[in-house]
Design an enzyme around this catalytic site. Structure first.
Site, PDB file in Angstrom:
ATOM      1  N   GLU A  34      -9.466  -5.339  -9.232  1.00  0.00           N
ATOM      2  CA  GLU A  34     -10.173  -4.676  -8.128  1.00  0.00           C
ATOM      3  C   GLU A  34     -10.637  -3.313  -8.612  1.00  0.00           C
ATOM      4  O   GLU A  34     -10.448  -2.966  -9.777  1.00  0.00           O
ATOM      5  CB  GLU A  34      -9.254  -4.549  -6.915  1.00  0.00           C
ATOM      6  CG  GLU A  34      -7.998  -3.731  -7.182  1.00  0.00           C
ATOM      7  CD  GLU A  34      -7.059  -3.650  -5.978  1.00  0.00           C
ATOM      8  OE1 GLU A  34      -7.551  -3.697  -4.841  1.00  0.00           O
ATOM      9  OE2 GLU A  34      -5.845  -3.534  -6.189  1.00  0.00           O
ATOM     10  N   LYS A  72       0.871  -1.189   0.000  1.00  0.00           N
ATOM     11  CA  LYS A  72       0.000   0.000   0.000  1.00  0.00           C
ATOM     12  C   LYS A  72       0.900   1.228   0.000  1.00  0.00           C
ATOM     13  O   LYS A  72       1.164   1.837   1.037  1.00  0.00           O
ATOM     14  CB  LYS A  72      -0.910  -0.044   1.233  1.00  0.00           C
ATOM     15  CG  LYS A  72      -2.192   0.754   1.075  1.00  0.00           C
ATOM     16  CD  LYS A  72      -3.206   0.331   2.102  1.00  0.00           C
ATOM     17  CE  LYS A  72      -4.314   1.331   2.283  1.00  0.00           C
ATOM     18  NZ  LYS A  72      -5.134   1.546   1.106  1.00  0.00           N
TER      19      LYS A  72
HETATM   20  N1  PXG Z   1      -7.859  -1.892  -2.960  1.00  0.00           N
HETATM   21  C1  PXG Z   1      -7.160  -0.725  -2.967  1.00  0.00           C
HETATM   22  C2  PXG Z   1      -6.354  -0.375  -4.160  1.00  0.00           C
HETATM   23  C3  PXG Z   1      -7.209   0.111  -1.835  1.00  0.00           C
HETATM   24  O1  PXG Z   1      -6.518   1.257  -1.842  1.00  0.00           O
HETATM   25  C4  PXG Z   1      -8.717  -1.473  -0.775  1.00  0.00           C
HETATM   26  C5  PXG Z   1      -8.608  -2.273  -1.914  1.00  0.00           C
HETATM   27  C6  PXG Z   1      -9.497  -1.993   0.398  1.00  0.00           C
HETATM   28  O2  PXG Z   1      -8.625  -2.421   1.431  1.00  0.00           O
HETATM   29  P1  PXG Z   1      -9.054  -2.417   2.961  1.00  0.00           P
HETATM   30  O3  PXG Z   1      -7.883  -2.958   3.667  1.00  0.00           O
HETATM   31  O4  PXG Z   1      -9.350  -0.995   3.343  1.00  0.00           O
HETATM   32  O5  PXG Z   1     -10.251  -3.277   3.061  1.00  0.00           O
HETATM   33  C7  PXG Z   1      -8.014  -0.240  -0.732  1.00  0.00           C
HETATM   34  C8  PXG Z   1      -8.166   0.621   0.487  1.00  0.00           C
HETATM   35  C9  PXG Z   1      -7.470   6.606   1.738  1.00  0.00           C
HETATM   36  C10 PXG Z   1      -8.024   5.468   0.932  1.00  0.00           C
HETATM   37  O6  PXG Z   1      -7.436   7.748   1.280  1.00  0.00           O
HETATM   38  C11 PXG Z   1      -7.538   4.195   1.100  1.00  0.00           C
HETATM   39  C12 PXG Z   1      -8.024   3.131   0.344  1.00  0.00           C
HETATM   40  C13 PXG Z   1      -9.029   3.355  -0.552  1.00  0.00           C
HETATM   41  C14 PXG Z   1      -9.537   4.665  -0.720  1.00  0.00           C
HETATM   42  C15 PXG Z   1      -9.028   5.735   0.023  1.00  0.00           C
HETATM   43  O7  PXG Z   1      -7.041   6.369   2.879  1.00  0.00           O
HETATM   44  N2  PXG Z   1      -7.479   1.877   0.509  1.00  0.00           N
END
Ligand code: PXG
Length: 289
Positions: free
Chosen positions: A184, A151
């Site tokens: 995704e 991430k």
């Molecule tokens: N795929 C991607 C590419 C993400 O960035 C998820 C899936 C879902 O993962 P989690 O662990 O949250 O179930 C993400 C999540 C932000 C932000 O600004 C972060 C995400 C998505 C949108 C905004 O913090 N990450």
């Protein structure tokens, strides 16, 4: 009370929370991040998020200056200082202040930032109606080039996909990988339901292994529903009985249509609603502390 932001052990009023223009996080997107929710005073899946942050950092040879315990305490202290019981917590670890030029090893110590705020990705109405989505042309990063399980602060791949879907008037963009299989969405994982079984793309499709995704898989299995991590094509999506997205910010949100094609009736499906109910039980049933 003005919100306070944690930077390297100190709390700053929101307007004074600043980083150097020579931080390689800004100059090169060199860093990692996490998004976590706090519900009724309890941080949801804190261990898992902290664990993923350290793994992401490890993958890019970035040292976090705190131990996991110290980081957990810093998060809790920041929430307390902001008097928050319900919040979206954004952790950011940047490479640190350096010189121009890529070399990450000329940077000082990595910088740790903790923002406690709120986030609403989709309106309440869309949770009842489902999202209009499109399959975008932007291909998800090749996992051998920039591994999507990390991430990282390098989100241009996702932002280009987001631009495409916003320009097309859609709420979310579904990204395919370089082989044409479903990966995704721009910031959410994707699931479909077919003949009462739940399907989601496997890690090898080149995805972020979402923590919400893992919770949803567990909830489905606990409810006696078979979950399969399988490659899926756009046709599998169009022919699905139900489709929904998962993420920390979005939680579980139904998809009504893809590229103008309705998913079954276009209304949120029964397994989607069942899992949504179970997820909400999980996030609201914590004892308050
Ligand atoms: N795929 C991607 C590419 C993400 O960035 C998820 C899936 C879902 O993962 P989690 O662990 O949250 O179930 C993400 C999540 C932000 C932000 O600004 C972060 C995400 C998505 C949108 C905004 O913090 N990450």
């Amino acid at each position: 009370m003005e919100p306070k932001v944690y930077i390297n052990g100190k709390l700053y009023p929101k307007n004074e929370a600043k980083v150097s223009v020579f931080d390689h996080g800004l100059l090169y997107g060199d860093g990692v991040f996490e998004g976590i929710r706090c519900y009724n005073g309890v941080v949801f899946k804190l261990e898992e998020h902290v664990g993923r942050l350290y793994e992401s950092a490890e993958a890019i040879a970035l040292e976090i200056m705190l131990t996991k315990d110290e980081l957990r305490n810093a998060i809790l202290d920041t929430l307390k200082a902001n008097n928050l019981r319900d919040s979206y917590i954004r952790l950011i670890v940047t490479r640190g202040v350096g010189k121009l030029g890529l070399d990450p090893f000329n940077c000082g110590e990595s910088q740790l930032i903790i923002i406690t705020d709120s986030i609403q990705l989709y309106s309440k109405e869309l949770y009842d109606k489902g999202l209009d989505t499109i399959i975008v042309r932007t291909i998800r990063n090749h996992p051998d080039a920039l591994n999507p399980t990390v991430k990282s602060m390098n989100y241009l791949n996702n932002i280009l996909a987001k631009i495409e879907c916003i320009k097309a008037g859609a709420a979310e963009g579904i990204m395919l990988n370089k082989d044409g299989y479903v990966a995704e969405c721009t910031g959410d994982n994707i699931f479909i339901v077919k003949d009462n079984e739940v399907f989601t793309p496997p890690a090898s499709a080149g995805i972020l292994i979402g923590i919400t995704r893992n919770v949803v898989i567990e909830l489905a299995e606990e409810a006696g529903i078979t979950v399969k991590e399988e490659q899926m094509t756009p046709d599998d999506l169009f022919n699905a009985d139900e489709c929904f997205l998962t993420g920390t910010a979005a939680e579980i949100i139904p998809v009504a249509n893809i590229d103008g094609r309705k998913i079954a009736t276009g209304k949120p499906g029964k397994i989607t609603l069942l899992l949504l109910g179970k997820y909400q039980e999980l996030t609201t049933s914590h004892p308050s502390t």
